[in-house]
Design a protein around this motif. Structure first.
Motif, mmCIF file in Angstrom:
data_model
loop_
_atom_site.group_PDB
_atom_site.id
_atom_site.type_symbol
_atom_site.label_atom_id
_atom_site.label_comp_id
_atom_site.label_asym_id
_atom_site.label_seq_id
_atom_site.Cartn_x
_atom_site.Cartn_y
_atom_site.Cartn_z
ATOM 1 N N ALA A 1 0.859 -1.181 0.000
ATOM 2 C CA ALA A 1 0.000 0.000 0.000
ATOM 3 C C ALA A 1 0.892 1.227 0.000
ATOM 4 N N ALA A 2 0.568 2.189 -0.866
ATOM 5 C CA ALA A 2 1.410 3.378 -1.009
ATOM 6 C C ALA A 2 0.547 4.617 -1.160
ATOM 7 N N ASN A 3 1.075 5.734 -0.675
ATOM 8 C CA ASN A 3 0.424 7.035 -0.830
ATOM 9 C C ASN A 3 1.083 7.807 -1.958
ATOM 10 N N PRO A 4 0.341 8.609 -2.697
ATOM 11 C CA PRO A 4 0.942 9.403 -3.778
ATOM 12 C C PRO A 4 1.856 10.497 -3.224
ATOM 13 N N ILE A 5 2.664 11.054 -4.092
ATOM 14 C CA ILE A 5 3.533 12.171 -3.710
ATOM 15 C C ILE A 5 2.661 13.382 -3.375
ATOM 16 N N GLY A 6 2.900 13.966 -2.211
ATOM 17 C CA GLY A 6 2.100 15.102 -1.788
ATOM 18 C C GLY A 6 0.830 14.724 -1.061
ATOM 19 N N GLY A 7 0.551 13.422 -0.929
ATOM 20 C CA GLY A 7 -0.610 12.989 -0.179
ATOM 21 C C GLY A 7 -1.860 12.768 -1.002
ATOM 22 N N ARG A 8 -2.046 13.479 -2.094
ATOM 23 C CA ARG A 8 -3.236 13.341 -2.939
ATOM 24 C C ARG A 8 -2.819 12.927 -4.346
ATOM 25 N N TYR A 9 -3.639 12.081 -4.974
ATOM 26 C CA TYR A 9 -3.337 11.607 -6.320
ATOM 27 C C TYR A 9 -3.703 12.685 -7.331
ATOM 28 N N ASP A 10 -2.752 13.020 -8.195
ATOM 29 C CA ASP A 10 -2.957 14.026 -9.240
ATOM 30 C C ASP A 10 -3.374 13.323 -10.523
ATOM 31 N N LYS A 11 -4.621 13.523 -10.940
ATOM 32 C CA LYS A 11 -5.138 12.844 -12.124
ATOM 33 C C LYS A 11 -4.460 13.305 -13.410
ATOM 34 N N GLN A 12 -3.847 14.474 -13.387
ATOM 35 C CA GLN A 12 -3.207 14.983 -14.588
ATOM 36 C C GLN A 12 -1.838 14.358 -14.822
ATOM 37 N N LYS A 13 -1.371 13.553 -13.882
ATOM 38 C CA LYS A 13 -0.071 12.906 -14.009
ATOM 39 C C LYS A 13 -0.257 11.397 -14.130
ATOM 40 N N THR A 14 0.766 10.748 -14.622
ATOM 41 C CA THR A 14 0.726 9.285 -14.740
ATOM 42 C C THR A 14 0.926 8.659 -13.366
ATOM 43 N N LEU A 15 0.654 7.375 -13.296
ATOM 44 C CA LEU A 15 0.872 6.643 -12.053
ATOM 45 C C LEU A 15 2.334 6.714 -11.642
ATOM 46 N N ARG A 16 3.213 6.610 -12.610
ATOM 47 C CA ARG A 16 4.648 6.658 -12.313
ATOM 48 C C ARG A 16 5.044 8.008 -11.732
ATOM 49 N N ALA A 17 4.451 9.097 -12.228
ATOM 50 C CA ALA A 17 4.779 10.431 -11.722
ATOM 51 C C ALA A 17 4.162 10.696 -10.363
ATOM 52 N N ASN A 18 3.153 9.930 -9.983
ATOM 53 C CA ASN A 18 2.498 10.119 -8.694
ATOM 54 C C ASN A 18 3.148 9.323 -7.572
ATOM 55 N N LEU A 19 4.054 8.415 -7.913
ATOM 56 C CA LEU A 19 4.626 7.525 -6.912
ATOM 57 C C LEU A 19 6.119 7.735 -6.756
ATOM 58 N N ASN A 20 6.572 7.569 -5.545
ATOM 59 C CA ASN A 20 8.012 7.635 -5.259
ATOM 60 C C ASN A 20 8.579 6.217 -5.245
ATOM 61 N N ILE A 21 8.359 5.512 -6.361
ATOM 62 C CA ILE A 21 8.811 4.129 -6.505
ATOM 63 C C ILE A 21 9.571 4.013 -7.813
ATOM 64 N N THR A 22 10.678 3.297 -7.801
ATOM 65 C CA THR A 22 11.514 3.163 -8.995
ATOM 66 C C THR A 22 10.797 2.326 -10.053
ATOM 67 N N PRO A 23 11.081 2.548 -11.330
ATOM 68 C CA PRO A 23 10.457 1.739 -12.395
ATOM 69 C C PRO A 23 10.754 0.256 -12.265
ATOM 70 N N ALA A 24 11.931 -0.091 -11.742
ATOM 71 C CA ALA A 24 12.277 -1.509 -11.590
ATOM 72 C C ALA A 24 11.339 -2.206 -10.613
ATOM 73 N N ILE A 25 10.959 -1.508 -9.542
ATOM 74 C CA ILE A 25 10.017 -2.088 -8.580
ATOM 75 C C ILE A 25 8.618 -2.129 -9.179
ATOM 76 N N MET A 26 8.221 -1.082 -9.896
ATOM 77 C CA MET A 26 6.884 -1.036 -10.476
ATOM 78 C C MET A 26 6.645 -2.183 -11.446
ATOM 79 N N THR B 1 0.014 4.368 -21.250
ATOM 80 C CA THR B 1 0.266 3.490 -20.119
ATOM 81 C C THR B 1 0.926 4.249 -18.988
ATOM 82 N N ALA B 2 0.817 3.666 -17.784
ATOM 83 C CA ALA B 2 1.327 4.336 -16.598
ATOM 84 C C ALA B 2 2.803 4.052 -16.370
ATOM 85 N N TYR B 3 3.328 2.984 -16.942
ATOM 86 C CA TYR B 3 4.746 2.662 -16.801
ATOM 87 C C TYR B 3 5.153 1.767 -17.954
#
Length: 392
Positions: A198-223, A312-314
């Motif tokens: 379970a993860a929270n987006p960057i800044g606490g709220r999910y930004d619909k104008q950005k991709t999933l990858r841009a909303n998360l502080n997770i590396t592409p390798a983990i995603m 796609t998100a990633y």
């Protein structure tokens, strides 16, 4: 002499055959399992039994349900292990019941471990070598992923993990092993576990104008190692808010009496235990569909998940094709089917599409979306008809 096939079942899967597992149940329990299999809308009814205290989130519950059934572990003739466990990540705004799903899985499964990404280090997640104070010898102490072997490891606050700690679980999430070479101790340990994060987006709220990858502080390798991503949003809607409020008040007022799942936890546990002994095979029709949907999803990956042209998100890789196979196998196990039917592939592709397409592009008509939605409805209708025929 029989020529060995390229892929074979792992040793644990060969030992746990359907006959061996069925012998562990009483005749009444076996009749109960057969009765559950013939129920209509089995997929939807079982999904509602996942975390019944949580209102809504049907797609998340379906993903967690398939994670409980899992895919088939395989190994090549070279000894390379192909994982069958399904990894799921739930991303969303605060107060959207993300942690409730993790807590429910830990209470449901006898071999599940709960940990927090913020309070866990790389050694705490994998394994470490410590020196015994009395004997002076070096011993291996297991981490969360090792303790959850043949189970599920639930990691909350996954986005709060240090990047160095995220790198440490790369091997455990894909190869399902943990390699240690410290203080003269060299070992290769098993970590055959599914990961529910379970993860929270960057800044606490999910930004619909950005991709999933841009909303998360997770590396592409983990995603890329997660089979399914689910985004849950806290949108303001008067009807939804009223339904959620009524559900919460009813749970506080009547407690367990307010929750009436179709199947009890013990019934679900017995059914899953038997279903995980089934080793479904891919028929030619399903194999063609797997190739078709992977090609379509891959072609939609313009720019590798980066830029406005990407749908796609990633980045889409071969791991997503393996995810399609694992999800299809889990659906076959759910229906106690020895064959992966084309309808299972359709539903697996629909779930995977939910994970990789932008949240803000739901209103855009995509060719893959229309095809999958039509076949998904056909899958649900056929499933109901087949179950009704069995009942008759």
């Amino acid at each position: 002499m029989k020529k060995p096939s390229y892929l074979s079942l792992s040793e644990d899967q060969q030992l746990n055959t359907e006959e061996d597992v069925a012998a562990q149940f009483t005749p009444e329990e076996r009749e109960e399992i057969e009765y559950i299999r013939t129920r209509s809308n089995l997929y939807q009814q079982m999904a509602k039994c996942i975390a019944p205290a949580v209102y809504g989130h049907e797609e998340v519950k379906r993903g967690i349900l398939l994670m409980l059934f899992g895919g088939v572990h395989k190994s090549t003739i070279e000894g390379i292990q192909l994982r069958g466990d399904i990894n799921v990540c739930v991303v969303g705004d605060p107060s959207t019941s993300k942690s409730q799903f993790l807590k429910w899985v830990v209470s449901f499964l006898p071999r599940a471990v709960y940990t927090s990404g913020k309070a866990s280090s790389a050694a705490g997640l994998t394994a470490t070598v410590v020196k015994d104070s009395e004997s002076g010898e070096f011993n291996i102490e297991a981490g969360a992923l090792m303790l959850a072997d043949n189970g599920i490891c639930c990691i909350d606050e996954f986005d709060k993990m240090d990047p160095k700690d995220q790198v440490a679980i790369h091997e455990a999430m894909e190869q399902q092993t943990i390699s240690i070479a410290k203080a003269g101790v060299k070992a290769n340990l098993h970590a055959r576990t599914a990961v529910l994060a379970a993860a929270n987006p960057i800044g606490g709220r999910y930004d619909k104008q950005k991709t999933l990858r841009a909303n998360l502080n997770i590396t592409p390798a983990i995603m890329s190692r997660f089979d399914l991503f689910f985004v849950v949003l806290d949108d303001c809607d008067s009807i939804t808010d009223s339904n959620i409020a009524r559900h919460i008040v009813r749970v506080h007022q009547h407690r367990d009496a307010a929750l009436a799942p179709t199947f009890s936890s013990s019934q679900l546990q017995r059914y899953i235990k038997f279903a995980r002994s089934i080793k479904p095979i891919i028929i030619p029709e399903s194999a063609e569909l797997l190739v078709k949907y992977y090609r379509q999803i891959r072609q939609a990956d313009v720019g590798g998940g980066i830029g406005p042209r990407s749908k796609t998100a990633y980045r889409i890789t071969v791991r997503q094709l393996e995810s399609l196979i694992r999800l299809s196998e889990a659906l076959a196990r759910l229906h106690l089917d020895d064959i992966i039917q084309p309808a299972y592939v359709e539903e697996a592709a629909r779930l995977l599409r939910k994970s990789i397409i932008h949240v803000e592009t739901d209103d855009i008509i995509l060719s893959i979306s229309s095809n999958i939605s039509q076949t998904t409805n056909k899958f649900l209708n056929n499933n109901n008809n087949n179950n009704n025929n069995n009942n008759n």
